[in-house]
Write a protein that holds these residues in place. Structure first.
Motif, mmCIF file in Angstrom:
data_model
loop_
_atom_site.group_PDB
_atom_site.id
_atom_site.type_symbol
_atom_site.label_atom_id
_atom_site.label_comp_id
_atom_site.label_asym_id
_atom_site.label_seq_id
_atom_site.Cartn_x
_atom_site.Cartn_y
_atom_site.Cartn_z
ATOM 1 N N ARG A 1 7.278 4.140 6.671
ATOM 2 C CA ARG A 1 5.937 4.333 6.110
ATOM 3 C C ARG A 1 5.000 3.215 6.569
ATOM 4 N NH1 ARG A 1 9.555 6.672 2.537
ATOM 5 N NH2 ARG A 1 8.846 8.648 1.628
ATOM 6 N N GLU B 1 0.826 -1.212 0.000
ATOM 7 C CA GLU B 1 0.000 0.000 0.000
ATOM 8 C C GLU B 1 0.865 1.270 0.000
ATOM 9 O OE1 GLU B 1 -2.927 1.972 3.294
ATOM 10 O OE2 GLU B 1 -3.128 -0.183 2.998
ATOM 11 N N VAL B 2 1.954 1.267 0.778
ATOM 12 C CA VAL B 2 2.754 2.497 0.908
ATOM 13 C C VAL B 2 3.651 2.763 -0.301
ATOM 14 C CG1 VAL B 2 2.670 2.439 3.444
ATOM 15 C CG2 VAL B 2 4.666 1.471 2.242
ATOM 16 N N ARG C 1 1.514 3.708 8.869
ATOM 17 C CA ARG C 1 0.215 3.175 8.422
ATOM 18 C C ARG C 1 -0.306 2.140 9.410
ATOM 19 N NH1 ARG C 1 -4.637 3.549 7.150
ATOM 20 N NH2 ARG C 1 -5.468 2.018 5.692
ATOM 21 N N THR D 1 2.096 7.254 -4.736
ATOM 22 C CA THR D 1 2.456 7.508 -3.342
ATOM 23 C C THR D 1 3.867 8.077 -3.230
ATOM 24 O OG1 THR D 1 3.351 5.286 -3.046
ATOM 25 C CG2 THR D 1 1.002 5.590 -2.507
ATOM 26 N N GLY E 1 5.984 6.989 -1.221
ATOM 27 C CA GLY E 1 6.837 5.817 -1.063
ATOM 28 C C GLY E 1 7.356 5.304 -2.394
#
Length: 197
Positions: A90, A37-38, A94, A43, A45
């Motif tokens: 990150r 996800e990150v 999260r 993003t 990231g």
């Protein structure tokens, strides 16, 4: 809230255990899923990964080519450390958001592949290690994930040794056999880690 750290070497079946714990009511925070996800397209990231490793780690659709990036970093400790320096902070941020959203009395299971490597055991009330012999794990990686044997061996070698993981465990789930055996072992674990479970 009860914090359970769940780990195991690649190919051990940790995700299968996490699914079974979720079915019993645990809130599962999957570190790999959060890590994906990150670094999703768009993003910060992903931008940081591309700045460090170049555009060749991107697929044509702009998403991260995890397989290509994996080949770059898992055979080189410095490259792996550079990737971890981008991703881990990150993931931690999260994860804190996800845990804050869980009920106060939840059993939160943190599915963390590198729990032992990153010395995260003290962060949890209980550490559960899913265990299987290396030859079983290697066969699963080749058969189920389509990895070639050399790459699978590199991935296994990049993680903590089986002995080190077992030494960090409060509970060990043997997953060297069939999935039907796993069900009863997870049920026994649930009864042990959850008061009244």
């Amino acid at each position: 809230m009860r914090r359970v750290g769940l780990t195991g070497g690649i190919g051990s079946g940790k995700s299968e255990v996490a699914r079974r714990l979720a079915a019993r009511g645990a809130v599962v925070v999957d570190a790999d899923q959060v890590a994906r996800e990150v670094v999703a397209p768009g993003t910060p990231g992903l931008r940081a990964v591309v700045e460090r490793f170049g555009t060749e780690v991107l697929r044509p659709d702009g998403a991260l080519d995890r397989e290509r990036l994996g080949r770059l970093v898992f055979a080189d400790a410095d490259e792996l450390a550079a990737l971890n320096a981008i991703v881990h902070p990150r993931v931690a941020a999260r994860t804190q958001e996800l845990v804050a959203a869980a009920p106060d009395d939840a059993v939160v299971v943190y599915d963390v592949p590198l729990l032992v490597e990153n010395d995260l055991g003290p962060d949890f009330d209980v550490v559960v290690v899913v265990d299987a012999p290396e030859d079983v794990r290697l066969a699963r990686l080749v058969r189920d994930r389509g990895m070639d044997e050399a790459h699978a061996k590199e991935r296994i070698a990049a993680q903590a040794s089986r002995e080190r993981r077992l030494a960090a465990a409060d509970h060990v789930i043997d997953n060297s056999g069939a999935l039907t055996d796993l069900d009863s072992r997870v049920e026994a674990l649930w009864r042990e880690i959850v008061p009244g479970g």
